[in-house]
Design an enzyme around this catalytic site. Structure first.
Site, mmCIF file in Angstrom:
data_model
loop_
_atom_site.group_PDB
_atom_site.id
_atom_site.type_symbol
_atom_site.label_atom_id
_atom_site.label_comp_id
_atom_site.label_asym_id
_atom_site.label_seq_id
_atom_site.Cartn_x
_atom_site.Cartn_y
_atom_site.Cartn_z
ATOM 1 N N TYR A 116 0.792 -1.225 0.000
ATOM 2 C CA TYR A 116 0.000 0.000 0.000
ATOM 3 C C TYR A 116 0.830 1.284 0.000
ATOM 4 O O TYR A 116 0.804 2.041 -0.955
ATOM 5 C CB TYR A 116 -0.978 -0.003 1.185
ATOM 6 C CG TYR A 116 -1.924 -1.164 1.135
ATOM 7 C CD1 TYR A 116 -2.867 -1.273 0.116
ATOM 8 C CD2 TYR A 116 -1.876 -2.198 2.074
ATOM 9 C CE1 TYR A 116 -3.735 -2.360 0.037
ATOM 10 C CE2 TYR A 116 -2.735 -3.276 2.000
ATOM 11 C CZ TYR A 116 -3.659 -3.356 0.981
ATOM 12 O OH TYR A 116 -4.504 -4.429 0.891
ATOM 13 N N PRO A 129 -11.265 0.000 -2.948
ATOM 14 C CA PRO A 129 -12.520 -0.642 -3.369
ATOM 15 C C PRO A 129 -13.733 0.260 -3.113
ATOM 16 O O PRO A 129 -13.703 1.131 -2.244
ATOM 17 C CB PRO A 129 -12.603 -1.892 -2.483
ATOM 18 C CG PRO A 129 -11.234 -2.033 -1.876
ATOM 19 C CD PRO A 129 -10.709 -0.646 -1.762
ATOM 20 N N HIS A 352 -7.638 1.532 1.083
ATOM 21 C CA HIS A 352 -7.437 0.130 1.443
ATOM 22 C C HIS A 352 -6.361 -0.123 2.514
ATOM 23 O O HIS A 352 -6.368 -1.167 3.170
ATOM 24 C CB HIS A 352 -7.074 -0.639 0.171
ATOM 25 C CG HIS A 352 -7.453 -2.081 0.194
ATOM 26 N ND1 HIS A 352 -7.553 -2.828 1.357
ATOM 27 C CD2 HIS A 352 -7.765 -2.940 -0.803
ATOM 28 C CE1 HIS A 352 -7.888 -4.066 1.055
ATOM 29 N NE2 HIS A 352 -8.025 -4.162 -0.244
ATOM 30 N N SER A 563 -12.162 -11.694 -4.971
ATOM 31 C CA SER A 563 -12.419 -11.603 -3.551
ATOM 32 C C SER A 563 -13.884 -11.865 -3.250
ATOM 33 O O SER A 563 -14.762 -11.325 -3.917
ATOM 34 C CB SER A 563 -12.047 -10.210 -3.069
ATOM 35 O OG SER A 563 -11.972 -10.194 -1.683
#
Length: 635
Positions: A116, A129, A352, A563
């Protein structure tokens, strides 16, 4: 995409008795005892470092369906070299084991940085997301603001459980899970840096956040959500405050400062340091960063036909629709942004780095239930202060940065190909009735769809939760296996009987179930291999050949990034692909239907989200027909 590390880690991929989907996790309320959360956390086991030989054997097995026999034989040689007694593999393994003894979690800091904070592509589409919520029926603007007020009240209700440490502990297969991510999602924000970003969190200590940020027509407001006695504002009070905000932000010609947060992280870091030179700007940015969360009151989406409506909402949640629509009505570095448009489209987008999907969805489920409750009690009649408008001084240099961000964002918006598909023919009930894990069934259908489209298997990533361990994040379930390839190759083959095909289907879903079990118990291969690689960098030794091998690059090039994010609410999470020629696939299996969000890039001629959705639907139906036609045989 330069970074081979897979970013999406949204899911609980659990199954059967061992583990249940997010919405069904057992919960036990914690009574408020000082330090109760800490005691719970300290009782959790540490993430293990898997045995080296086991990981190397499993790595070779994972490569088998996705590379040629010649490449595999070359890699076998590199693995043999790496695993020699007293060799480089053993030395790196010992380094990892030392790190595990000295830290709370040998992986979590490394993962946060590599996946990240050091990732330089924009968070928009590439990392953050979105979630599409069911459409609301607003009769007028008041409806939008009343819903927003009730939603904020629900957020504060959930926040009280976090603050009082009365949040129910989640269990999986009788084992308590790490609850740390819940304590990271409110009052936090990402800050851009020239080489690595950072995260700030204002949820603890004396200077706890008391306000949220509200954005309307690209204008930001600081809205205090607590009364002077510390009680949260009621929905009626919040509605009054939101009306004030609405009425003082009617101009639609304001500079969209928030659009700066959509840019490449290095460009945004430069623009950020420009922005922060001015005292007024600095105060405004700090107010956004310190806020509990952001609520975006969006302009209506352009009207579209019902069949593409949900896909358009997914795009709105991920990127805001472009600089002419709602992309300036965001601060994408903020961990949580709730989006409520005038036309009833709503959902959220989240940064995220601090959290995976399940804590976000648990918060969402709580809020959605809360918004259905009737108002209780009378609101205070004490007049409330005017919410503070956050002002920005736009220099020519900042104006230039905004224009640059707009251009880059609009290219990204045009490039994203996203399709939300509601699969109505059956839900998780059908695979369950066949004693097959719904997640394994859906993953195998994805394998079949991809194989039928491209004639070969690809590296597939499914995120598995490591929350059984203290500070656990995710590992990878590699859904492409020797058994999944055997099944997809047999499915359209005239040489195999229906019974043989059905047996291969069951064997492949069983193998997926076993890999899932292995992953959530800390025994998967991806994070271990990453750890060995990062250990080599830390030890300043030359990079082992194993990690320079083409096969390793192929294994890390996830054409399918997937996912499962189950929710009680009839919603779907969505995210972008992690490679230029790949797909992002997220799904929420409900009892009678399955919500899918499938993304691809228009700039890749070989991928198409609607085509993938079509092949996936056909794969699911064909697999059901196969199982219904063939009696269950004893494997």
């Amino acid at each position: 995409m330069s970074n081979p590390i897979q970013l999406k880690g949204c899911c609980y991929s659990f199954w059967g008795k061992l583990a249940r989907p997010c919405g069904l996790l057992k919960q036990t309320a914690l009574n408020k005892i000082p330090g109760r959360f800490q005691l719970h956390q300290e009782a959790l086991p540490h993430l293990p470092v898997p045995p080296l030989q086991q990981t190397l054997d499993r790595y070779l097995l994972a490569l088998q369906p996705i590379i040629s026999p010649e490449e595999l034989s070359h890699t076998q040689g590199l693995v043999d070299e790496f695993r020699k007694p007293g060799g480089v593999g053993e030395r790196l393994q010992k380094g990892l084991e030392r790190r595990a003894r000295k830290t709370e979690n040998w992986l979590s800091d490394w993962w946060l940085k590599t996946a990240y904070l050091e990732y330089r592509l924009p968070v928009v589409v590439h990392s953050s997301p979105g979630v599409v919520l069911p459409k609301q029926d607003f009769l007028d603007r008041q409806g939008q603001l009343r819903f927003a007020a009730k939603l904020i009240e629900g957020i504060l209700d959930f926040k009280a459980m976090i603050d009082n440490e009365t949040l129910p502990v989640e269990y999986m297969g009788g084992k308590p899970l790490c609850m740390n991510q819940y304590y990271q999602i409110l009052s936090s924000c990402r800050i851009p840096g020239p080489k690595r970003d950072s995260i700030v969190n204002y949820s603890k200590g004396k200077k706890q956040s008391r306000h949220i940020t509200v954005v309307h027509n690209f204008q930001f407001f600081e809205l205090d959500v607590y009364n002077s006695d510390g009680s949260p504002l009621t929905a009626d009070q919040l509605f009054i405050q939101l009306e004030k905000i609405w009425n003082t932000s009617l101009q639609t010609n304001k500079e969209p400062v928030g659009i700066l947060t959509t840019n490449h992280r290095n460009s945004w870091a430069k623009a950020y340091s420009n922005l922060m030179k001015d005292k007024t700007n600095k105060e405004s940015v700090r107010a956004i960063e310190k806020s509990i969360c952001t609520v975006c009151l969006d302009a209506p989406m352009p009207r579209v036909s019902d069949d593409i409506y949900k896909s358009r909402v997914a795009a709105q949640m991920l990127h805001g629709g472009g600089s002419r629509l709602n992309s300036g009505n965001r601060w994408f570095d903020k961990t949580l942004q709730f989006i409520i448009a005038e036309d009833g489209s709503c959902g959220l987008v989240y940064e995220h780095a601090p959290s995976e999907g399940p804590p976000i969805v648990a918060l969402l489920d709580h809020i959605v239930e809360f918004t259905k409750k009737p108002e209780v009690g009378k609101s205070s009649t004490v007049p409330l202060p005017m919410p503070k408008k956050l002002r920005f001084n736009i220099t020519p240099e900042i104006k230039n940065d905004i224009e640059n961000a707009k251009q880059n964002l609009n290219i990204m918006v045009e490039d994203l190909d996203i399709k939300v598909m509601v699969f109505h023919q059956f839900g998780k009930g059908f695979p369950k009735s066949e004693k097959i894990s719904p997640d394994a069934f859906i993953q195998l259908a994805l394998q079949l769809a991809y194989y039928r489209m491209y004639g070969h298997a690809c590296a597939t990533y499914e995120s598995a939760s490591l929350r059984m361990f203290r500070l656990g994040r995710t590992d990878t379930i590699r859904s492409t296996s020797v058994t999944s390839l055997e099944f997809v190759q047999s499915m359209d083959s005239p040489d195999k009987s229906e019974q043989e095909k059905a047996d291969l289907l069951r064997r492949a879903t069983q193998a997926h179930r076993e890999y899932t079990d292995m992953a959530i118990r800390g025994n998967a291969i991806d994070r271990h291999l990453l750890g060995l690689k990062l250990q080599a960098i830390e030890d300043l030794v030359s990079m082992p050949e194993l990690f320079m091998d083409t096969a390793y690059a192929v294994a890390m090039h996830f054409n399918l990034s997937t996912s499962q994010v189950p929710a009680k609410t009839d919603c779907v999470m969505c995210f972008g692909p992690v490679v230029p020629d790949g797909y992002g696939v997220c799904y929420n299996p409900m009892e009678e239907h399955i919500n899918f969000a499938i993304s691809a890039f228009n700039s890749c001629a070989d991928t198409n989200a609607a085509r993938m959705a079509h092949y996936l639907e056909k794969a699911l139906l064909d697999m059901r027909i196969l199982l219904q036609a063939a009696p269950k045989s004893k494997l």
